[in-house]
Design a protein around this motif. Structure first.
Motif, PDB file in Angstrom:
ATOM      1  N   THR A 120       1.413  -5.716 -15.531  1.00 19.43           N
ATOM      2  CA  THR A 120       1.408  -4.287 -15.833  1.00 19.43           C
ATOM      3  C   THR A 120       2.150  -3.551 -14.730  1.00 19.43           C
ATOM      4  O   THR A 120       1.900  -3.776 -13.547  1.00 19.43           O
ATOM      5  N   LEU A 121       3.069  -2.673 -15.126  1.00 21.32           N
ATOM      6  CA  LEU A 121       3.843  -1.854 -14.197  1.00 21.32           C
ATOM      7  C   LEU A 121       3.272  -0.445 -14.212  1.00 21.32           C
ATOM      8  O   LEU A 121       3.104   0.158 -15.275  1.00 21.32           O
ATOM      9  N   THR A 122       2.977   0.068 -13.034  1.00 24.61           N
ATOM     10  CA  THR A 122       2.474   1.432 -12.887  1.00 24.61           C
ATOM     11  C   THR A 122       3.273   2.104 -11.787  1.00 24.61           C
ATOM     12  O   THR A 122       3.597   1.481 -10.780  1.00 24.61           O
ATOM     13  N   TYR A 123       3.603   3.371 -11.997  1.00 23.76           N
ATOM     14  CA  TYR A 123       4.341   4.132 -10.991  1.00 23.76           C
ATOM     15  C   TYR A 123       3.394   5.045 -10.229  1.00 23.76           C
ATOM     16  O   TYR A 123       2.565   5.724 -10.821  1.00 23.76           O
TER      17      TYR A 123
ATOM     18  N   SER B 237       6.448   7.268  -4.256  1.00 25.30           N
ATOM     19  CA  SER B 237       7.726   6.643  -4.632  1.00 25.30           C
ATOM     20  C   SER B 237       7.587   5.125  -4.651  1.00 25.30           C
ATOM     21  O   SER B 237       8.362   4.393  -4.044  1.00 25.30           O
ATOM     22  N   THR B 238       6.559   4.663  -5.370  1.00 27.55           N
ATOM     23  CA  THR B 238       6.241   3.243  -5.411  1.00 27.55           C
ATOM     24  C   THR B 238       6.045   2.779  -6.846  1.00 27.55           C
ATOM     25  O   THR B 238       5.408   3.463  -7.640  1.00 27.55           O
ATOM     26  N   ALA B 239       6.600   1.612  -7.157  1.00 29.09           N
ATOM     27  CA  ALA B 239       6.351   0.946  -8.430  1.00 29.09           C
ATOM     28  C   ALA B 239       5.453  -0.250  -8.135  1.00 29.09           C
ATOM     29  O   ALA B 239       5.756  -1.055  -7.260  1.00 29.09           O
ATOM     30  N   VAL B 240       4.340  -0.354  -8.850  1.00 32.80           N
ATOM     31  CA  VAL B 240       3.375  -1.424  -8.608  1.00 32.80           C
ATOM     32  C   VAL B 240       3.359  -2.360  -9.802  1.00 32.80           C
ATOM     33  O   VAL B 240       3.138  -1.934 -10.933  1.00 32.80           O
ATOM     34  N   VAL B 241       3.638  -3.650  -9.556  1.00 27.77           N
ATOM     35  CA  VAL B 241       3.604  -4.678 -10.598  1.00 27.77           C
ATOM     36  C   VAL B 241       2.433  -5.592 -10.274  1.00 27.77           C
ATOM     37  O   VAL B 241       2.434  -6.289  -9.272  1.00 27.77           O
ATOM     38  N   GLY B 242       1.429  -5.557 -11.142  1.00 29.00           N
ATOM     39  CA  GLY B 242       0.231  -6.349 -10.911  1.00 29.00           C
ATOM     40  C   GLY B 242      -0.139  -7.157 -12.137  1.00 29.00           C
ATOM     41  O   GLY B 242       0.590  -7.161 -13.129  1.00 29.00           O
TER      42      GLY B 242
ATOM     43  N   THR C 125      13.515  -3.888 -10.564  1.00 31.75           N
ATOM     44  CA  THR C 125      14.012  -3.192  -9.377  1.00 31.75           C
ATOM     45  C   THR C 125      13.643  -1.722  -9.500  1.00 31.75           C
ATOM     46  O   THR C 125      13.392  -1.224 -10.597  1.00 31.75           O
ATOM     47  N   ALA C 126      13.627  -1.020  -8.391  1.00 32.37           N
ATOM     48  CA  ALA C 126      13.276   0.396  -8.380  1.00 32.37           C
ATOM     49  C   ALA C 126      14.460   1.205  -7.866  1.00 32.37           C
ATOM     50  O   ALA C 126      15.355   0.668  -7.217  1.00 32.37           O
ATOM     51  N   PRO C 127      14.464   2.498  -8.141  1.00 28.65           N
ATOM     52  CA  PRO C 127      15.555   3.344  -7.643  1.00 28.65           C
ATOM     53  C   PRO C 127      15.616   3.349  -6.119  1.00 28.65           C
ATOM     54  O   PRO C 127      14.634   3.041  -5.447  1.00 28.65           O
ATOM     55  N   LYS C 128      16.769   3.709  -5.604  1.00 28.65           N
ATOM     56  CA  LYS C 128      16.963   3.777  -4.151  1.00 28.65           C
ATOM     57  C   LYS C 128      15.938   4.730  -3.548  1.00 28.65           C
ATOM     58  O   LYS C 128      15.695   5.815  -4.062  1.00 28.65           O
TER      59      LYS C 128
END
Length: 119
Positions: free
Chosen positions: A19-22, A27-32, A54-57
């Protein structure tokens, strides 16, 4: 009542394992690991998309350490029904107080405007 959640990526038909949560404020993307229930502001991902994300710069990606395990399919209809009832009854946020009706006749998202011809 077995339903396997699929990857949220367009065109991907693989089963979801993560599951991907922002966290926009950080400014963090969490993949758990795959969440027990589908949430409106999160995304289910297959293993390939969870690893390649990948996440934005300027953003950080925090990933679950270890392998993603496919969820065990559940055939227990009573459990599924209980989870659906629990989700339906969950208060996400308090309801705003109703707005008093003013001279414009405002009700909800509609407004009654005075006739421009009558003065």
């Amino acid at each position: 009542m077995s339903s396997v959640r699929k990857c949220s990526r367009t065109g991907c038909l693989e089963p979801a394992v993560a599951t991907l949560t922002y966290a926009y404020s950080d400014s963090t993307a969490v993949v758990g690991p795959l969440a027990t229930a589908s949430e409106p502001h999160s995304y289910d991902l297959c293993e390939e998309h969870a690893i390649r994300l990948t996440a934005p710069k300027g953003w950080e990606v925090v990933r679950h350490e270890g392998e993603f395990a496919a969820p065990d399919p559940s055939n227990d209809e009573l459990t599924a029904l209980a989870e659906a009832v629990r989700e339906a009854g969950r208060p996400d946020r308090p309801a705003p107080p109703p707005e008093p009706e003013g001279p414009s006749g405002r009700r909800g998202h509609l407004r009654v405007l005075p006739d421009p011809v009558k003065r």
